[in-house]
Write an enzyme that holds these catalytic residues in place. Structure first.
Site, PDB file in Angstrom:
ATOM      1  N   GLU A 189      -1.936  21.820   0.506  1.00  0.00           N
ATOM      2  CA  GLU A 189      -0.785  21.039   0.957  1.00  0.00           C
ATOM      3  C   GLU A 189       0.365  21.002  -0.039  1.00  0.00           C
ATOM      4  O   GLU A 189       1.520  20.980   0.334  1.00  0.00           O
ATOM      5  CB  GLU A 189      -1.201  19.580   1.217  1.00  0.00           C
ATOM      6  CG  GLU A 189      -1.848  19.340   2.543  1.00  0.00           C
ATOM      7  CD  GLU A 189      -3.331  19.662   2.542  1.00  0.00           C
ATOM      8  OE1 GLU A 189      -3.857  20.076   1.482  1.00  0.00           O
ATOM      9  OE2 GLU A 189      -3.952  19.528   3.595  1.00  0.00           O
ATOM     10  N   GLN A 233      -9.033  21.379 -18.772  1.00  0.00           N
ATOM     11  CA  GLN A 233      -8.740  22.799 -18.989  1.00  0.00           C
ATOM     12  C   GLN A 233      -8.591  23.549 -17.669  1.00  0.00           C
ATOM     13  O   GLN A 233      -7.672  24.338 -17.480  1.00  0.00           O
ATOM     14  CB  GLN A 233      -9.870  23.447 -19.788  1.00  0.00           C
ATOM     15  CG  GLN A 233      -9.993  22.973 -21.214  1.00  0.00           C
ATOM     16  CD  GLN A 233     -11.137  23.692 -21.921  1.00  0.00           C
ATOM     17  OE1 GLN A 233     -11.329  24.891 -21.766  1.00  0.00           O
ATOM     18  NE2 GLN A 233     -11.918  22.961 -22.691  1.00  0.00           N
ATOM     19  N   CYS A 278       4.744 -12.643   8.261  1.00  0.00           N
ATOM     20  CA  CYS A 278       4.893 -11.780   9.416  1.00  0.00           C
ATOM     21  C   CYS A 278       3.882 -12.106  10.525  1.00  0.00           C
ATOM     22  O   CYS A 278       4.095 -13.048  11.268  1.00  0.00           O
ATOM     23  CB  CYS A 278       4.849 -10.315   8.994  1.00  0.00           C
ATOM     24  SG  CYS A 278       5.653  -9.253  10.201  1.00  0.00           S
ATOM     25  N   HIS A 311       8.899 -10.088   5.070  1.00  0.00           N
ATOM     26  CA  HIS A 311       7.899  -9.838   4.020  1.00  0.00           C
ATOM     27  C   HIS A 311       8.509 -10.072   2.637  1.00  0.00           C
ATOM     28  O   HIS A 311       9.002  -9.123   2.016  1.00  0.00           O
ATOM     29  CB  HIS A 311       7.415  -8.391   4.101  1.00  0.00           C
ATOM     30  CG  HIS A 311       6.584  -8.079   5.296  1.00  0.00           C
ATOM     31  ND1 HIS A 311       5.222  -8.247   5.326  1.00  0.00           N
ATOM     32  CD2 HIS A 311       6.929  -7.614   6.518  1.00  0.00           C
ATOM     33  CE1 HIS A 311       4.764  -7.892   6.505  1.00  0.00           C
ATOM     34  NE2 HIS A 311       5.776  -7.493   7.254  1.00  0.00           N
ATOM     35  N   GLU A 349       7.137 -10.414  -0.081  1.00  0.00           N
ATOM     36  CA  GLU A 349       6.354  -9.782  -1.150  1.00  0.00           C
ATOM     37  C   GLU A 349       6.983  -8.486  -1.665  1.00  0.00           C
ATOM     38  O   GLU A 349       6.784  -8.114  -2.823  1.00  0.00           O
ATOM     39  CB  GLU A 349       4.904  -9.527  -0.701  1.00  0.00           C
ATOM     40  CG  GLU A 349       4.702  -8.509   0.419  1.00  0.00           C
ATOM     41  CD  GLU A 349       4.761  -9.099   1.819  1.00  0.00           C
ATOM     42  OE1 GLU A 349       5.373 -10.178   1.980  1.00  0.00           O
ATOM     43  OE2 GLU A 349       4.227  -8.487   2.755  1.00  0.00           O
TER      44      GLU A 349
HETATM   45  N1  GLN Z   1       1.955  -7.185  14.572  1.00  0.00           N
HETATM   46  C1  GLN Z   1       3.094  -8.000  14.357  1.00  0.00           C
HETATM   47  C2  GLN Z   1       4.373  -7.390  14.887  1.00  0.00           C
HETATM   48  O1  GLN Z   1       4.401  -6.216  15.146  1.00  0.00           O
HETATM   49  C3  GLN Z   1       3.236  -8.337  12.884  1.00  0.00           C
HETATM   50  C4  GLN Z   1       3.585  -7.161  12.051  1.00  0.00           C
HETATM   51  C5  GLN Z   1       3.333  -7.390  10.587  1.00  0.00           C
HETATM   52  O2  GLN Z   1       2.625  -8.302  10.207  1.00  0.00           O
HETATM   53  N2  GLN Z   1       3.897  -6.562   9.747  1.00  0.00           N
HETATM   54  O3  GLN Z   1       5.359  -8.067  15.044  1.00  0.00           O
END
Ligand code: GLN
Length: 535
Positions: A149, A192, A382, A508, A510
């Site tokens: 690849e 090596q 989320c 998110h 994070e």
């Molecule tokens: N499954 C949910 C959505 O599509 C949450 C997605 C997630 O947690 N990233 O909205």
């Protein structure tokens, strides 16, 4: 432009990504501007449709790229934002070449790996590097040398060296020096062989980074130097570290950046790593125990939740919390007849992370109910945000069977439903609501306290949202939507006022957390969790 090209040998999972990120950190610490490219030699256009259970978390960039988790390491170590162009896959390259062929752009010619595919790879690399305005561009080639690849990519960087010149390119090869036998002998043969393999492709590494369990002996370094045609000081030892953030410091002791800079003919100031060292020391010296429960379905493979774990660590460091993450299996919780588990009850804070599909969803809802009723700090991310809405609808508003249509399309109370633009969609790749967008926060709420601002920007990756038809009812029942998209229609943050910390986000947070700058939401969540048992 100077290029540092990182390849890997012997086997995968040696921490090539962390090594690349660490070198970037060291070059930055010497005052250079650094950018990074991750090459993934698979046919997928991006990682968006890949199973996180096999490949680890999908990292989301500001511009909505869905990328291999190494990109997250780059962003966290280098404290920069990268875009989707910084990830080059075989799929993208072939897609481009084949599209051009169909448009007739190669008319008359036979389209081949050399030169057409390889030229496209070089074009992409140069374009990203130049656009970034950096002094040095790091290029990590995923996979292991010898894989079929990665051949076109290795050929492309071989040509890149020829075209850019030896003072503008450095080849770093990461290998393993295993310890075997009863006397614990360090073996150089795999290194090596892998260097030999690289040489057959026309690439001689300038620096060899050897991952090892114990420090490399002088003898071993000498041997690698002799057989692999590098100086002894160009054999860099990447000793196993307890914490990935230690690696830049360790590599600096091996003079890694000095050697790379010499080869690139760059002069720079001395390394200035004190901020990094301070952040790290704070993380390691933290002594107030705090136990955070992560309710997941992929708990045997914690890389699935890598950025969340890192964000928790950043926040713990800042708040002197000695973090223990308890991975709790959502399905186990689902099956528990008492609707709880001892391991859940011992947590000071609970995170319900992102996710997809019905498996484990009911277990996550149980955890949310537990956190809400017992006033345990809760952070929903989320999918966790969406399930918090479901839990509230069922257990506070009494909407029996309320659900997200992702889990039950026939629910009588579809409190979470597909985003309108998702309803007519046919392609699954790259089609979620992705990347950074603005959120307006209402004053006087917890969210405002957390962010201290009315306008923020965070990254998204979802198809579903709070069903606008239920917002009034949910709000009347006491759920506060304290953050909304700029159109005012899309709910982004929820909270419950009569609770020490019950906050969830459709986005998110994070992905934007950095060791020195924890995400505000994680910071506040951790602080609240630390207060569960005053120290
Ligand atoms: N499954 C949910 C959505 O599509 C949450 C997605 C997630 O947690 N990233 O909205």
């Amino acid at each position: 432009m100077k290029y540092v090209i990182v390849t890997g040998g012997v086997l995968s999972g040696l921490g090539k990504g962390i090594t690349t990120a660490s070198l970037g950190k060291l070059l930055q610490a010497r005052g250079l501007r650094v950018t990074a490219i991750k090459i993934d030699p698979y046919l997928n256009i991006d990682a968006g449709t890949m199973n996180p259970f096999e490949h680890g978390e999908i990292f989301v960039t500001e511009d909505g790229g869905e990328i291999d988790l190494d990109m997250g390491h780059y962003e966290r170590f280098l404290d920069i934002n990268l875009t989707k162009e910084h990830n080059i896959t075989t799929g993208q390259v072939y897609y481009e070449v084949i599209s051009k062929e169909r448009k007739g752009e190669y008319l008359g010619r036979t389209v081949q790996i050399i030169p057409h595919v390889v030229d496209e790879i070089k074009r992409r690399i140069r374009q990203v590097a130049l656009k970034s305005g950096a002094d040095v561009c790091l290029i990590e080639i995923g996979g292991t040398v010898g894989d079929m690849e990665s051949m076109p990519f290795l050929e492309a960087v071989r040509q890149l060296r020829l075209e850019e010149g030896p003072t503008n390119t450095v080849f770093v090869h990461v290998t393993l020096v295993p310890t075997v036998g009863p006397v614990g002998e360090q073996k150089t043969k795999p290194t090596q062989h892998s260097v030999k393999e690289l040489r057959e492709l026309g690439i001689s590494p300038d620096v060899i980074v050897c991952r090892s369990e114990k420090p490399l002996t002088e003898d071993v370094k000498r041997k690698i130097s002799l057989f692999c045609n590098v100086w002894e000081n160009e054999v860099i030892n990447a000793l196993d570290v307890g914490d990935i953030y230690e690696l830049p410091i360790l590599l600096e002791h091996e003079n890694f950046s000095t050697i790379v800079l010499q080869k690139l003919g760059l002069r720079s100031r001395d390394t200035e790593l004190s901020d990094w060292v301070t952040v790290l020391a704070r993380m390691h010296h933290a002594n107030k125990p705090v136990k955070i429960g992560m309710i997941g379905k992929y708990i045997r493979f914690t890389d699935t939740y890598l950025s969340i774990h890192e964000a928790l660590r950043h926040a713990a460091g800042k708040n002197e919390g000695k973090l223990e993450v308890k991975w709790i299996d959502a399905e186990k919780l689902e099956k528990s007849t008492s609707r709880t588990l001892a391991e859940l009850e011992e947590c000071d804070g609970i995170v319900v992370p992102g996710g997809f599909g019905p498996r484990g969803a009911e277990g996550k809802i149980i955890a949310i109910e537990w956190a809400r009723k017992n006033k345990v700090p809760f952070l929903g991310l989320c999918f966790g945000f969406q399930l918090a809405v479901v839990e509230f609808a069922r257990n506070v508003l009494g909407f029996d069977g309320a659900n997200s249509t992702e889990i039950n399309p026939y629910t009588p109370f579809p409190v979470v439903d597909l985003l309108p633009e998702q309803k007519t969609l046919t392609h699954l790749g790259g089609s979620m609501r992705l990347g950074a967008s603005e959120i307006i926060i209402e004053k006087g709420t917890k969210a405002f306290e957390i962010y201290g601002r009315e306008r923020i920007s965070e990254r998204h990756r979802h198809r579903y949202e709070v069903n606008p038809e239920y917002i009034e009812k949910l709000t009347a029942g006491g759920l506060v939507f304290s953050g909304k998209a700029t159109d005012g229609r899309r709910m982004e943050i929820l909270e419950i006022p009569d609770h020490p910390f019950f906050v969830a986000t459709q986005f998110h947070p994070e992905f934007k957390s950095r060791p020195n700058r924890p995400s505000p939401v994680f910071d506040a969540f951790l602080r609240a969790s630390l207060q569960v048992h005053p120290h």
